[in-house]
Design a protein around this motif. Structure first.
Motif, PDB file in Angstrom:
ATOM      1  N   THR A 183      21.976  68.792  54.765  1.00  0.00           N
ATOM      2  CA  THR A 183      22.724  67.558  54.981  1.00  0.00           C
ATOM      3  C   THR A 183      22.674  67.171  56.447  1.00  0.00           C
ATOM      4  O   THR A 183      22.921  67.989  57.328  1.00  0.00           O
ATOM      5  CB  THR A 183      24.190  67.734  54.544  1.00  0.00           C
ATOM      6  N   GLY A 184      22.325  65.941  56.696  1.00  0.00           N
ATOM      7  CA  GLY A 184      22.260  65.428  58.058  1.00  0.00           C
ATOM      8  C   GLY A 184      22.859  64.028  58.099  1.00  0.00           C
ATOM      9  O   GLY A 184      23.605  63.621  57.213  1.00  0.00           O
ATOM     10  N   ALA A 185      22.513  63.332  59.141  1.00  0.00           N
ATOM     11  CA  ALA A 185      23.006  61.960  59.283  1.00  0.00           C
ATOM     12  C   ALA A 185      22.515  61.109  58.111  1.00  0.00           C
ATOM     13  O   ALA A 185      21.411  61.300  57.604  1.00  0.00           O
ATOM     14  CB  ALA A 185      22.518  61.375  60.595  1.00  0.00           C
ATOM     15  N   ARG A 186      23.351  60.190  57.698  1.00  0.00           N
ATOM     16  CA  ARG A 186      22.975  59.302  56.612  1.00  0.00           C
ATOM     17  C   ARG A 186      23.732  57.986  56.735  1.00  0.00           C
ATOM     18  O   ARG A 186      24.714  57.891  57.452  1.00  0.00           O
ATOM     19  CB  ARG A 186      23.229  59.935  55.256  1.00  0.00           C
ATOM     20  N   ARG A 187      23.239  57.020  56.046  1.00  0.00           N
ATOM     21  CA  ARG A 187      23.902  55.724  55.953  1.00  0.00           C
ATOM     22  C   ARG A 187      24.054  55.407  54.466  1.00  0.00           C
ATOM     23  O   ARG A 187      23.162  55.689  53.674  1.00  0.00           O
ATOM     24  CB  ARG A 187      23.087  54.600  56.600  1.00  0.00           C
ATOM     25  N   VAL A 188      25.169  54.831  54.107  1.00  0.00           N
ATOM     26  CA  VAL A 188      25.396  54.397  52.738  1.00  0.00           C
ATOM     27  C   VAL A 188      25.338  52.876  52.728  1.00  0.00           C
ATOM     28  O   VAL A 188      26.027  52.214  53.499  1.00  0.00           O
ATOM     29  CB  VAL A 188      26.754  54.893  52.195  1.00  0.00           C
ATOM     30  N   VAL A 189      24.486  52.343  51.868  1.00  0.00           N
ATOM     31  CA  VAL A 189      24.322  50.897  51.751  1.00  0.00           C
ATOM     32  C   VAL A 189      24.748  50.508  50.339  1.00  0.00           C
ATOM     33  O   VAL A 189      24.225  51.039  49.363  1.00  0.00           O
ATOM     34  CB  VAL A 189      22.858  50.466  51.997  1.00  0.00           C
ATOM     35  N   ARG A 190      25.700  49.588  50.274  1.00  0.00           N
ATOM     36  CA  ARG A 190      26.140  49.078  48.971  1.00  0.00           C
ATOM     37  C   ARG A 190      25.322  47.837  48.632  1.00  0.00           C
ATOM     38  O   ARG A 190      25.206  46.927  49.444  1.00  0.00           O
ATOM     39  CB  ARG A 190      27.615  48.739  49.017  1.00  0.00           C
ATOM     40  N   VAL A 191      24.796  47.833  47.433  1.00  0.00           N
ATOM     41  CA  VAL A 191      23.975  46.717  46.961  1.00  0.00           C
ATOM     42  C   VAL A 191      24.567  46.231  45.646  1.00  0.00           C
ATOM     43  O   VAL A 191      24.839  47.036  44.752  1.00  0.00           O
ATOM     44  CB  VAL A 191      22.509  47.161  46.743  1.00  0.00           C
ATOM     45  N   ALA A 236      24.086  32.622  39.294  1.00  0.00           N
ATOM     46  CA  ALA A 236      23.172  33.710  39.671  1.00  0.00           C
ATOM     47  C   ALA A 236      22.146  33.950  38.571  1.00  0.00           C
ATOM     48  O   ALA A 236      22.477  33.892  37.385  1.00  0.00           O
ATOM     49  CB  ALA A 236      23.951  34.996  39.939  1.00  0.00           C
ATOM     50  N   ALA A 237      20.936  34.227  38.988  1.00  0.00           N
ATOM     51  CA  ALA A 237      19.861  34.557  38.051  1.00  0.00           C
ATOM     52  C   ALA A 237      19.904  36.051  37.739  1.00  0.00           C
ATOM     53  O   ALA A 237      20.372  36.848  38.541  1.00  0.00           O
ATOM     54  CB  ALA A 237      18.511  34.191  38.667  1.00  0.00           C
ATOM     55  N   GLY A 238      19.395  36.429  36.594  1.00  0.00           N
ATOM     56  CA  GLY A 238      19.273  37.841  36.269  1.00  0.00           C
ATOM     57  C   GLY A 238      18.274  38.492  37.212  1.00  0.00           C
ATOM     58  O   GLY A 238      17.241  37.895  37.539  1.00  0.00           O
ATOM     59  N   GLU A 258      18.840  48.219  37.871  1.00  0.00           N
ATOM     60  CA  GLU A 258      18.639  47.244  36.809  1.00  0.00           C
ATOM     61  C   GLU A 258      19.944  46.733  36.217  1.00  0.00           C
ATOM     62  O   GLU A 258      19.993  45.625  35.706  1.00  0.00           O
ATOM     63  CB  GLU A 258      17.765  47.849  35.709  1.00  0.00           C
ATOM     64  N   ARG A 259      20.988  47.534  36.271  1.00  0.00           N
ATOM     65  CA  ARG A 259      22.279  47.105  35.736  1.00  0.00           C
ATOM     66  C   ARG A 259      22.979  46.181  36.723  1.00  0.00           C
ATOM     67  O   ARG A 259      23.002  46.464  37.916  1.00  0.00           O
ATOM     68  CB  ARG A 259      23.203  48.307  35.527  1.00  0.00           C
ATOM     69  N   PRO A 260      23.590  45.114  36.246  1.00  0.00           N
ATOM     70  CA  PRO A 260      24.397  44.292  37.151  1.00  0.00           C
ATOM     71  C   PRO A 260      25.589  45.102  37.669  1.00  0.00           C
ATOM     72  O   PRO A 260      26.092  45.984  36.978  1.00  0.00           O
ATOM     73  CB  PRO A 260      24.881  43.144  36.261  1.00  0.00           C
ATOM     74  N   GLY A 261      25.998  44.812  38.869  1.00  0.00           N
ATOM     75  CA  GLY A 261      27.141  45.486  39.465  1.00  0.00           C
ATOM     76  C   GLY A 261      26.786  46.080  40.809  1.00  0.00           C
ATOM     77  O   GLY A 261      25.689  45.891  41.331  1.00  0.00           O
ATOM     78  N   GLU A 262      27.745  46.823  41.374  1.00  0.00           N
ATOM     79  CA  GLU A 262      27.554  47.423  42.691  1.00  0.00           C
ATOM     80  C   GLU A 262      26.923  48.806  42.571  1.00  0.00           C
ATOM     81  O   GLU A 262      27.299  49.588  41.701  1.00  0.00           O
ATOM     82  CB  GLU A 262      28.880  47.532  43.432  1.00  0.00           C
ATOM     83  N   HIS A 263      25.970  49.064  43.443  1.00  0.00           N
ATOM     84  CA  HIS A 263      25.276  50.351  43.494  1.00  0.00           C
ATOM     85  C   HIS A 263      25.356  50.870  44.923  1.00  0.00           C
ATOM     86  O   HIS A 263      25.329  50.091  45.875  1.00  0.00           O
ATOM     87  CB  HIS A 263      23.802  50.193  43.101  1.00  0.00           C
TER      88      HIS A 263
END
Length: 144
Positions: free
Chosen positions: A60-68, A77-79, A120-125
């Motif tokens: 485990t080292g430095a990391r960044r978490v990106v919410r998409v 919104a388009a699919g 592929e699923r709609p929502g936050e990842h």
């Protein structure tokens, strides 16, 4: 009665005339949203390269978490689907089944150890971006 029929026919004709513009607006808005997500992932990767030390795989080292957020199909919104491929150092998205739009992340050795990351699923990842030293320095992207 004739006025009602004419009003309905006029409404249907107007809707048919504006539908292509509505679809283009939905695709444009969604593409802008996913371009922003791509930029945030790229900035996180470059930030790690510039400011952190890589670690060995499994450490485990430095990391960044990106919410998409992948939008659900709606009036505004388009699919869409988002895909990250370490093999080509690229991120792409597909709108409403159209051909994908790819962005190559230059200057980065992008890695997706478990295969391409497909949202592929709609929502936050949540995506975890980390820096690893194994056969050079690579940026690993994985789901959280």
């Amino acid at each position: 009665m004739i006025r009602t029929v004419l009003a309905v026919l006029l409404s249907v004709a107007l809707l048919a005339a504006v539908a292509p513009g509505i679809d283009e607006g939905r695709r444009s808005r969604t593409a802008t949203h996913l371009d922003d997500a791509t930029d945030r992932i790229e900035r996180a990767a470059h930030s790690l390269r510039a400011h952190e030390d890589p670690t060995r795989p499994g450490v485990t080292g430095a990391r960044r978490v990106v919410r998409v957020r992948v939008p659900a199909t709606s009036w505004s919104a388009a699919g869409a689907t988002l895909r990250i491929e370490g093999e080509g150092d690229r991120i792409g998205y597909r709108l409403d089944g159209r051909p994908p739009h790819w962005t190559t992340l230059r200057g980065l050795d992008l890695r997706t150890p478990a295969g391409p990351v497909a949202l592929e699923r709609p929502g936050e990842h949540r995506l975890v971006v980390s820096l690893v030293r194994d056969r050079g320095v690579g940026v690993v992207i994985a789901r959280d």
